[in-house]
Write a protein that holds these residues in place. Structure first.
Motif, PDB file in Angstrom:
ATOM      1  N   PHE A 355      47.239  24.320  85.444  1.00  0.00           N
ATOM      2  CA  PHE A 355      46.673  23.961  86.746  1.00  0.00           C
ATOM      3  C   PHE A 355      45.148  24.001  86.711  1.00  0.00           C
ATOM      4  O   PHE A 355      44.487  23.185  87.373  1.00  0.00           O
ATOM      5  CB  PHE A 355      47.212  24.918  87.812  1.00  0.00           C
ATOM      6  N   ILE A 356      44.580  24.931  85.936  1.00  0.00           N
ATOM      7  CA  ILE A 356      43.125  24.998  85.818  1.00  0.00           C
ATOM      8  C   ILE A 356      42.590  23.742  85.130  1.00  0.00           C
ATOM      9  O   ILE A 356      41.612  23.133  85.583  1.00  0.00           O
ATOM     10  CB  ILE A 356      42.711  26.264  85.037  1.00  0.00           C
ATOM     11  N   GLU A 357      43.247  23.316  84.049  1.00  0.00           N
ATOM     12  CA  GLU A 357      42.786  22.118  83.336  1.00  0.00           C
ATOM     13  C   GLU A 357      42.945  20.872  84.202  1.00  0.00           C
ATOM     14  O   GLU A 357      42.054  20.009  84.227  1.00  0.00           O
ATOM     15  CB  GLU A 357      43.555  21.956  82.031  1.00  0.00           C
ATOM     16  N   ALA A 358      44.076  20.757  84.903  1.00  0.00           N
ATOM     17  CA  ALA A 358      44.287  19.581  85.761  1.00  0.00           C
ATOM     18  C   ALA A 358      43.230  19.521  86.859  1.00  0.00           C
ATOM     19  O   ALA A 358      42.725  18.440  87.190  1.00  0.00           O
ATOM     20  CB  ALA A 358      45.684  19.625  86.366  1.00  0.00           C
ATOM     21  N   ARG A 359      42.869  20.673  87.411  1.00  0.00           N
ATOM     22  CA  ARG A 359      41.862  20.681  88.470  1.00  0.00           C
ATOM     23  C   ARG A 359      40.479  20.370  87.918  1.00  0.00           C
ATOM     24  O   ARG A 359      39.696  19.648  88.534  1.00  0.00           O
ATOM     25  CB  ARG A 359      41.863  22.045  89.165  1.00  0.00           C
ATOM     26  N   ARG A 360      40.183  20.904  86.724  1.00  0.00           N
ATOM     27  CA  ARG A 360      38.865  20.665  86.130  1.00  0.00           C
ATOM     28  C   ARG A 360      38.675  19.196  85.761  1.00  0.00           C
ATOM     29  O   ARG A 360      37.599  18.627  85.955  1.00  0.00           O
ATOM     30  CB  ARG A 360      38.694  21.548  84.892  1.00  0.00           C
ATOM     31  N   LYS A 362      40.500  16.734  87.065  1.00  0.00           N
ATOM     32  CA  LYS A 362      40.996  15.901  88.166  1.00  0.00           C
ATOM     33  C   LYS A 362      42.072  14.931  87.663  1.00  0.00           C
ATOM     34  O   LYS A 362      42.075  13.735  87.990  1.00  0.00           O
ATOM     35  CB  LYS A 362      39.850  15.141  88.840  1.00  0.00           C
ATOM     36  N   TYR A 364      45.965  14.342  87.684  1.00  0.00           N
ATOM     37  CA  TYR A 364      47.240  14.712  88.297  1.00  0.00           C
ATOM     38  C   TYR A 364      48.321  13.667  87.993  1.00  0.00           C
ATOM     39  O   TYR A 364      49.308  13.567  88.706  1.00  0.00           O
ATOM     40  CB  TYR A 364      47.063  14.871  89.817  1.00  0.00           C
TER      41      TYR A 364
END
Length: 535
Positions: A355-360, A362, A364
């Motif tokens: 989830f951290i990598e996906a948020r960093r 962007k 999805y």
């Protein structure tokens, strides 16, 4: 009335038809058996963990028939003469009986231990493969979390099984676990007395660990493995990019019959390797350690490899105590940070990383294609950083043995581990990051200029250049698509296909075509070839 003739060949079909009429299983079974799995050696790492777990179940059932989970003191009167007449717990005595008096007991014990080590190693290597290739990305975050939990539940299963023989080495580990629980502020003393039913070691801990090891923890492992496999079947299996492979399909083999037969053979290979190691390599010789005595602790008492990092972190932690002035005051001992806080941080970071990598980034989107580690240098650097962090701690867990064997100061080893823990992981990140960038640049150069042929050509001006074989037409340029770039001429068909066979060829190699020579007339007069000069 004529009696109908019984046909044996029709029995399977009739039985299957009767089952489907009652339970309607043909459609889901057909979908299951037609499930396509990609074929790549790196996907077998998870299978090694699964097959090791099956071996653990089989050998564990055998051992439960002869093991006595009791701490009642008995006098040993078994086959091992050096300990005969020694007071010990019934658990340790039954472990010795399994080793020396039960036929096949020793190899079953060693198979169980080797399978446990292989199980944990396969989980770790499998998770590293998943991490470096990005197989944890959406929609597979849940499977990544399950994999992380499998490691820690397996860690707990290994520790409880390691403690059951009640020998000198396992008792030392159990004493360390008691100290770790006591270091927890506020609830530590209550937790320890609840588990041990009073002061360490008590009289009930072996029975409780036995129930946890043979019933509760295996049930939890089975649930996690079942959920993991269920998600693999429900979601598409990831695959490497390549010809014909897209984010919406899977290129490989159907589960039945080829894939199932190959996995069956691979299980036999894993079983044979574990049995071979158990027969050739001694592990955990409990008869040499003697029964556990609380006042006896030997040097070089190291746990299994997957626990070594906790031992190392404990040895490297400075003796810093924190006093909290609340009420009568609480003291947080140094042991709390490397053995309770550090594992908690590691669990949280591993679970939250997708989830951290996906948020960093962007990002999805759904990802069914894997990434080469060189294409994601930041993630590869973090992975190398984590592996280096673990290796420093694991080596520090054996710093007393290293100091003794190499005649090095133990204090120097401790400070070397502390400094290495701070400097080596960032250095590993930087080196890995630069290596990934260099590999990327090399791939782009080959795509732009072609493959080196090894042919040297001299130009009219006297310069020498190497001839390159282009990978594209002159009017176009290839783009990098995330798959292996050929860098040798034999990958482009410059060499013929390999001849099948292991020790000797089982097929005749194709002969290279040879142009026929012009026919020679035997009556034609032959003349000597000269330089044309007259003498």
């Amino acid at each position: 009335m004529k009696r109908r003739k019984f046909e044996m060949a029709a029995v399977p079909g009739n039985v299957a038809r009767g089952v489907d009429d009652r339970f309607q299983v043909a459609t889901p079974l057909r979908r299951l058996l037609n499930k396509v799995f990609p074929d790549h050696w790196s996907f077998l790492l998870g299978e090694i963990a699964l097959f090791s777990f099956v071996i653990l179940l089989l050998t564990g059932v055998f051992l439960t028939f002869f093991y006595e989970p009791a701490m009642t003191e008995v006098l040993y009167n078994g086959s091992y003469a050096p300990l005969r007449g020694t007071p010990m717990s019934a658990a340790y005595a039954s472990s010795l009986d399994i080793t020396f008096d039960v036929r096949g007991g020793l190899i079953m014990r060693q198979m169980h231990h080797w399978a446990a080590l292989l199980f944990m190693a396969a989980i770790v290597v499998h998770m590293l493969r998943v991490f470096f290739t990005g197989a944890f990305r959406k929609p597979r975050e849940a499977n990544w979390i399950i994999g992380s939990l499998l490691f820690w539940v397996g860690f707990l299963a290994g520790f409880t099984g390691y403690s059951l023989p009640d020998d000198g080495l396992s008792g030392t580990g159990l004493r360390i676990a008691s100290g770790i629980m006591l270091s927890i502020p506020v609830i530590g003393s209550w937790l320890t007395s609840s588990i041990f039913d009073g002061e360490f070691p008590g009289t009930i801990i072996i029975s409780r660990f036995y129930i946890a090891h043979v019933l509760l923890i295996p049930g939890l492992l089975l649930a996690l493995i079942g959920a993991h496999l269920g998600l693999v079947f429900k979601q598409k299996h990831t695959q490497w990019p390549g010809p014909g492979r897209t984010n919406d399909n899977v290129v490989g083999e159907r589960m039945f019959p080829r894939y199932a037969l190959k996995q069956g053979g691979f299980f036999m290979v894993v079983f044979g390797v574990v049995a071979l190691m158990a027969g050739l390599f001694q592990i955990n010789p409990i008869w040499l350690f003697g029964p556990y005595e609380a006042w006896v602790v030997s040097a070089a008492s190291q746990p299994d490899w997957y626990v070594m990092f906790l031992d190392g972190s404990t040895r490297l932690m400075p003796a810093w105590e924190i006093y909290i002035p609340i009420g009568d005051g609480y003291v947080i001992p140094p042991l709390f940070w490397p053995t309770v806080v550090l594992p908690g941080v590691l669990v949280g970071m591993s679970v939250l990383y997708p989830f951290i990598e996906a948020r960093r980034l962007k990002d999805y989107r759904h990802h069914n294609l894997l990434q080469r580690p060189r294409d994601v240098p930041a993630r590869s650097g973090l992975g190398a950083m984590a592996v280096t962090f673990y290796l420093v701690l694991a080596l520090s867990g054996a710093n007393d043995v290293i100091a003794d064997k190499f005649n090095i100061s133990l204090n120097a080893m401790t400070w070397g581990g502390r400094i290495g823990l701070l400097l080596l992981p960032p250095l590993a990140y930087y080196v890995t990051y630069r290596i990934c960038l260099g590999l990327q640049q090399h791939d782009r150069e080959v795509l732009a200029h072609g493959v080196e042929t090894g042919i040297i050509r001299r130009l009219p001006d006297g310069r020498f250049v190497e001839v390159h074989q282009p990978l594209h037409r002159e009017d176009g340029e290839l783009e990098y698509v995330g798959w292996v770039v050929p860098k040798k001429m034999n990958r482009l068909g410059a060499l013929g296909p390999a001849i099948r066979g292991f020790f000797y060829p089982i097929e005749k190699p194709a002969e290279a075509p040879v142009s026929p020579a012009p026919p020679v007339d035997s009556e034609t007069e032959r003349s000597e070839i000269t330089s044309g000069e007259r003498r």
